[in-house]
Design a protein around this motif. Sequence first.
Motif, PDB file in Angstrom:
ATOM      1  N   TYR B 320      -2.627  -1.490 -14.357  1.00  0.00           N
ATOM      2  CA  TYR B 320      -2.308  -1.907 -15.732  1.00  0.00           C
ATOM      3  C   TYR B 320      -1.146  -1.105 -16.309  1.00  0.00           C
ATOM      4  CZ  TYR B 320      -6.196  -5.140 -16.318  1.00  0.00           C
ATOM      5  OH  TYR B 320      -7.028  -6.223 -16.208  1.00  0.00           O
ATOM      6  N   ALA B 321      -0.715  -0.061 -15.612  1.00  0.00           N
ATOM      7  CA  ALA B 321       0.329   0.806 -16.166  1.00  0.00           C
ATOM      8  C   ALA B 321       1.692   0.596 -15.514  1.00  0.00           C
ATOM      9  CB  ALA B 321      -0.094   2.268 -16.020  1.00  0.00           C
ATOM     10  N   ILE B 322       1.770  -0.357 -14.580  1.00  0.00           N
ATOM     11  CA  ILE B 322       3.055  -0.592 -13.904  1.00  0.00           C
ATOM     12  C   ILE B 322       3.980  -1.411 -14.816  1.00  0.00           C
ATOM     13  CG2 ILE B 322       4.138  -1.696 -11.886  1.00  0.00           C
ATOM     14  CD1 ILE B 322       2.477   0.559 -10.937  1.00  0.00           C
ATOM     15  N   PRO B 323       5.223  -0.990 -14.989  1.00  0.00           N
ATOM     16  CA  PRO B 323       6.144  -1.762 -15.850  1.00  0.00           C
ATOM     17  C   PRO B 323       6.727  -2.950 -15.082  1.00  0.00           C
ATOM     18  CG  PRO B 323       7.228   0.219 -15.059  1.00  0.00           C
ATOM     19  CD  PRO B 323       5.846   0.242 -14.471  1.00  0.00           C
ATOM     20  N   TYR B 324       5.888  -3.959 -14.824  1.00  0.00           N
ATOM     21  CA  TYR B 324       6.268  -5.055 -13.935  1.00  0.00           C
ATOM     22  C   TYR B 324       7.579  -5.731 -14.319  1.00  0.00           C
ATOM     23  CZ  TYR B 324       1.426  -4.748 -12.317  1.00  0.00           C
ATOM     24  OH  TYR B 324       0.238  -4.315 -11.804  1.00  0.00           O
ATOM     25  N   GLY B 336      13.769 -12.014  -7.216  1.00  0.00           N
ATOM     26  CA  GLY B 336      12.452 -11.888  -6.607  1.00  0.00           C
ATOM     27  C   GLY B 336      11.475 -12.745  -7.389  1.00  0.00           C
ATOM     28  N   LYS B 337      10.311 -12.980  -6.772  1.00  0.00           N
ATOM     29  CA  LYS B 337       9.275 -13.747  -7.465  1.00  0.00           C
ATOM     30  C   LYS B 337       8.254 -12.760  -8.009  1.00  0.00           C
ATOM     31  CE  LYS B 337       8.564 -18.197  -5.233  1.00  0.00           C
ATOM     32  NZ  LYS B 337       7.682 -18.867  -4.278  1.00  0.00           N
ATOM     33  N   PRO B 338       7.899 -12.845  -9.286  1.00  0.00           N
ATOM     34  CA  PRO B 338       6.888 -11.935  -9.834  1.00  0.00           C
ATOM     35  C   PRO B 338       5.547 -12.144  -9.128  1.00  0.00           C
ATOM     36  CG  PRO B 338       7.946 -13.221 -11.577  1.00  0.00           C
ATOM     37  CD  PRO B 338       8.408 -13.791 -10.280  1.00  0.00           C
ATOM     38  N   MET B 339       4.876 -11.048  -8.828  1.00  0.00           N
ATOM     39  CA  MET B 339       3.562 -11.142  -8.183  1.00  0.00           C
ATOM     40  C   MET B 339       2.479 -10.643  -9.132  1.00  0.00           C
ATOM     41  SD  MET B 339       3.397 -12.471  -5.237  1.00  0.00           S
ATOM     42  CE  MET B 339       4.660 -13.700  -5.468  1.00  0.00           C
ATOM     43  N   PHE B 340       2.734 -10.763 -10.432  1.00  0.00           N
ATOM     44  CA  PHE B 340       1.805 -10.234 -11.432  1.00  0.00           C
ATOM     45  C   PHE B 340       1.650 -11.254 -12.553  1.00  0.00           C
ATOM     46  CE2 PHE B 340       5.220  -9.575 -14.404  1.00  0.00           C
ATOM     47  CZ  PHE B 340       6.321  -9.390 -13.584  1.00  0.00           C
ATOM     48  N   GLY B 341       0.695 -10.968 -13.413  1.00  0.00           N
ATOM     49  CA  GLY B 341       0.596 -11.725 -14.655  1.00  0.00           C
ATOM     50  C   GLY B 341       0.140 -13.165 -14.513  1.00  0.00           C
ATOM     51  N   ALA B 342      -0.670 -13.463 -13.476  1.00  0.00           N
ATOM     52  CA  ALA B 342      -1.241 -14.815 -13.408  1.00  0.00           C
ATOM     53  C   ALA B 342      -2.271 -14.931 -14.533  1.00  0.00           C
ATOM     54  CB  ALA B 342      -1.903 -15.027 -12.066  1.00  0.00           C
ATOM     55  N   CYS B 396      10.777   3.664  -8.539  1.00  0.00           N
ATOM     56  CA  CYS B 396       9.880   4.807  -8.672  1.00  0.00           C
ATOM     57  C   CYS B 396      10.101   5.537  -9.996  1.00  0.00           C
ATOM     58  CB  CYS B 396      10.056   5.764  -7.493  1.00  0.00           C
ATOM     59  SG  CYS B 396       9.342   5.087  -5.994  1.00  0.00           S
ATOM     60  N   VAL B 397      11.356   5.577 -10.453  1.00  0.00           N
ATOM     61  CA  VAL B 397      11.613   6.239 -11.732  1.00  0.00           C
ATOM     62  C   VAL B 397      10.924   5.475 -12.869  1.00  0.00           C
ATOM     63  CG1 VAL B 397      13.408   6.836 -13.390  1.00  0.00           C
ATOM     64  CG2 VAL B 397      13.748   7.310 -10.974  1.00  0.00           C
ATOM     65  N   LEU B 398      10.988   4.145 -12.804  1.00  0.00           N
ATOM     66  CA  LEU B 398      10.317   3.341 -13.832  1.00  0.00           C
ATOM     67  C   LEU B 398       8.807   3.547 -13.791  1.00  0.00           C
ATOM     68  CD1 LEU B 398      12.251  -0.056 -13.673  1.00  0.00           C
ATOM     69  CD2 LEU B 398      12.237   1.600 -15.539  1.00  0.00           C
ATOM     70  N   VAL B 399       8.249   3.569 -12.576  1.00  0.00           N
ATOM     71  CA  VAL B 399       6.806   3.752 -12.440  1.00  0.00           C
ATOM     72  C   VAL B 399       6.407   5.145 -12.941  1.00  0.00           C
ATOM     73  CG1 VAL B 399       4.929   3.951 -10.764  1.00  0.00           C
ATOM     74  CG2 VAL B 399       6.571   2.095 -10.565  1.00  0.00           C
ATOM     75  N   GLN B 400       7.224   6.145 -12.578  1.00  0.00           N
ATOM     76  CA  GLN B 400       6.941   7.518 -12.997  1.00  0.00           C
ATOM     77  C   GLN B 400       6.874   7.604 -14.520  1.00  0.00           C
ATOM     78  OE1 GLN B 400      10.195  10.272 -12.585  1.00  0.00           O
ATOM     79  NE2 GLN B 400       8.841  11.933 -11.936  1.00  0.00           N
ATOM     80  N   GLU B 401       7.843   6.990 -15.165  1.00  0.00           N
ATOM     81  CA  GLU B 401       7.935   7.057 -16.614  1.00  0.00           C
ATOM     82  C   GLU B 401       6.717   6.380 -17.246  1.00  0.00           C
ATOM     83  OE1 GLU B 401      10.111   4.316 -18.711  1.00  0.00           O
ATOM     84  OE2 GLU B 401       9.344   5.393 -20.467  1.00  0.00           O
ATOM     85  N   ARG B 504      -3.716  -1.692  -3.008  1.00  0.00           N
ATOM     86  CA  ARG B 504      -2.268  -1.776  -3.177  1.00  0.00           C
ATOM     87  C   ARG B 504      -1.991  -2.767  -4.295  1.00  0.00           C
ATOM     88  NH1 ARG B 504       0.914  -4.215   1.794  1.00  0.00           N
ATOM     89  NH2 ARG B 504      -0.199  -2.719   3.056  1.00  0.00           N
ATOM     90  N   ILE B 505      -0.951  -2.448  -5.071  1.00  0.00           N
ATOM     91  CA  ILE B 505      -0.621  -3.299  -6.207  1.00  0.00           C
ATOM     92  C   ILE B 505       0.624  -4.104  -5.873  1.00  0.00           C
ATOM     93  CG2 ILE B 505      -0.108  -3.333  -8.670  1.00  0.00           C
ATOM     94  CD1 ILE B 505      -1.122  -0.357  -8.650  1.00  0.00           C
ATOM     95  N   PRO B 506       0.493  -5.405  -5.583  1.00  0.00           N
ATOM     96  CA  PRO B 506       1.678  -6.211  -5.310  1.00  0.00           C
ATOM     97  C   PRO B 506       2.564  -6.263  -6.550  1.00  0.00           C
ATOM     98  CG  PRO B 506      -0.316  -7.339  -4.600  1.00  0.00           C
ATOM     99  CD  PRO B 506      -0.743  -6.177  -5.420  1.00  0.00           C
ATOM    100  N   LEU B 507       3.876  -6.094  -6.344  1.00  0.00           N
ATOM    101  CA  LEU B 507       4.806  -6.111  -7.476  1.00  0.00           C
ATOM    102  C   LEU B 507       5.646  -7.375  -7.471  1.00  0.00           C
ATOM    103  CD1 LEU B 507       6.179  -2.468  -7.188  1.00  0.00           C
ATOM    104  CD2 LEU B 507       4.315  -3.265  -8.626  1.00  0.00           C
ATOM    105  N   PHE B 508       6.245  -7.667  -6.305  1.00  0.00           N
ATOM    106  CA  PHE B 508       7.151  -8.815  -6.252  1.00  0.00           C
ATOM    107  C   PHE B 508       7.293  -9.292  -4.819  1.00  0.00           C
ATOM    108  CE2 PHE B 508       9.548  -4.836  -6.099  1.00  0.00           C
ATOM    109  CZ  PHE B 508      10.176  -4.953  -4.872  1.00  0.00           C
TER     110      PHE B 508
END
Lengths: 337, 539
Positions: B320-324, B336-342, B396-401, B504-508
């Motif tokens: 829930y904290a990934i900035p997709y 890319g195709k988003p793999m989130f938010g269905a 990774c920088v975005l995820v870290q933040e 594992r959290i699919p991103l895209f």
Amino acid sequence: MLRQVLKRLATAIPSVIGVVVVTFLLTRVLPGDTAAYFAGPAATPQAIAEIRAKLGLDRPLPEQFAAYVKDLATGNLGNSLSTGRAVTTEIIARLPASAELTLVGLLLSMAVAIPLGIVAAVKQGSIVDHACRMVATAGVSLPVFFTGLLLVYVFYFLLGWAPAPLGRLDVFYSAPPDVTGFYLIDSLIARDLDTFRAAAAQLVVPALTMGIFSLAPIARMTRASMLAVLSSEFIRTARASGLTPRTVIITYAFRNALLPVITTLGMVFSFLLGANVLVEKVFAWPGIGSYAIEALIASDYAPVQGFVLTMAIMYVALNLVIDLLYGVIDPRVRIEG
Amino acid sequence: MDRRQFLKSTAIAAGAATPIGAPFVRSAAAQARAETLLVVTESGPNNVDIHGVGTNRPGYEVSWNCYDRLFTHGKKTLADGSESYDRDKYEPELAESWDIGPNSATFKLRKDAKFHDGTPITAKDVKWSFDRAVSVGGFPTFQMKAGSLEKPEQFVAVDDHTFRVDFIRKDALTIPDLGVIVPCVLNAGLVKKNATEKDPWGLDYTKQNTAGGGAFKMVKWTPGTEVVYERNDDWKSGPLPKLKRVIWRMVPSAGNRRALLERGDADISFDLPNKDFAELKAGSKIKVVANPVGNGIGYIGMNVKKPPFDNVKVRQAVAYAIPYQKIMDAVLFGLGKPMFGAPADKGLDVAWPQPHSYNTDLAKAKALLAEAGYPNGFETTLSFDLGFAVINEPLCVLVQESLGQIGIKTTINKIPGANWRAELLKKELPLISNFFSGWLDYPEYFFFWCYHGQNAVFNTMSYQSKEMDALIEAARTAAAAGDKAAYEKEVKGFVGKAFAEVPRIPLFQPYLCVAMQPSVTGYRYWFHRQLDYRTIAKA
């Protein structure tokens, strides 16, 4: 002279032995597991162990070192793990590419820097002197890959004057028959002016990149050493005797200022060989620098060792040549040596 | 040497040398250009045999174009007008026809096919090649195994032009697995001639030489510099390619690859940064084709064997904290195709990849973290492969933040490409950014590699669950038996479980982008993500 050469060569032996030991140890402590890399993405621990045994990496270090030295003694630098080719042949094939680029770069740089340094010294404080300082500072403070990319952008991409940065020859030319490995020389030997022009065209921008980088030390050293000489008494005497300024500056002053300039040239040549690595990457130049980098990325020991060793031997040879040149230029050095 | 003379010549050289002013010349061979394709990529092959040890992706491209396989795939046109291989349509290559029975498949080879050296291609060569693939170990053997092709006894040369594969078990992936790069047909006679006692399969020879009968012959290879191919004019296993020559140059600098394309000097290039692709796509000078990478997902993986990620609530909190959306915009530039938010009420599809229902929701993430017993967060490291830093680093920088905002302090750990696999094999990294794609585009194939309790290297999370294994194996069995209803149930079962437990959290699903001159036609997307020169033409 021969005795002097032999004596100098003898002092070089310990450094070469040192280099052999250090390169061997350095490549072993590099991070990266060669066996895991070559086993591929889907490898099991057994598969990695098998590959490690196959490469002889499971044996103790002294044993590996002995095998390495034994190969070296027979002139065998080993085979590259990733491409399976002999390192010796690869280096022989690639060294001329790097050497040609470095030499042309150095010549270009000398052609600009030495006259600039002389004029700056003669007309101290003039616009030329300031220009010399500016050019030198700018040249040394721009990283080579940046200058390289910038030159490609301007001369190839925007203006279209330079050919595509695709290595030593345009894609549709074939290399001249191999004699020296220097395309400029080989194409002339083959009397193939077309190929000569194509090879020269490919060389200009990368050589310019190298040249800009090495302008500063040569120009500054020429200027400083000329200043010292110009203020000495024999120059004053020469001027008082009514010799033309040209004779005074070129024949008397520059000749005496040459020694430190030669030393600097030697140093510049050495670090140009190092800077080559980046320039080769930018211009897709098939030299030994890019070869070594690729091997390093793949933890491929043999080419890295071969590269460092070749470089070390070249430095030793270069230093020897410079030492001998001193004697030719200034007999006083020869007597002291 | 005379000192005076030497000095004089040096002084003259220094004073009078002028820059070498050679006029820049354009190639005179403009005519040859029209029949030649100039490909530029970052790196080239390290080995031209797919059966070799550690052959890299560019090496696959050489193998694909220089060797024949029994059959190939047909084409389909995608919604955006681009061409792709068709997973479900097989077309003859070396085999003219085939017959797939319950226990074996029989292939009739064409009688006029020859290797590059002129020897006819027989069923014996096919058998020898397949024996080699299942015997040499490493990647080729693994890949064959994925289709239940494990033992040399399975391959039978019935006569010169009849070849049979016996099945050791019912497996829906057996036939698809015969169409990938690995089961290529080598010139057995030629390779055996160059084999040694220490190297019975002739791997040292094929590492540097192609010994096949494919549509192109490799005529020159300088490692790290170029590969040159010429068309095999006697090729019988398909329509003769339009291109006569292919020159493939390695240009390490991405900026230069783009400049070469824009100036019209290079014809086609892969692997530019996404930003360049997005810009080229917006312009009109260069044609950019972007296809989603089949069965490929960029993801954040968590090591479920160690705290804190052994707790499912922590994993959900991270999900829930990934900035997709930021990743889609700032890292992928939309490629890319988003793999989130269905939508949560949508239910699952019988497809993979498909989006999960997590979204960026920091409040929910914080609450889950508190529930898991980490109200103040914790510290961990986030690792990535420097070999793919263009994507990984900003990601990774975005995820870290973002993780920082829910109290999870991460240190970024950059691992050089040469080390990455070894580190993955150790399975000790707590949190990683990684990418995986399967050649065979089937959900159960992906899950077999990435979620199955056999703990293959691609199961980077060390996720092991008996239920999951049962679901994956049931799906494979159902596929082999052709039981569609059961198959759909099992696929939905394992996809649902993977989303609920999020090891594992699919991103895209990234796009595979290719930039080419408008005059280049016939580019086709392949599962192996390399170029097939056979269909390409220059107008």
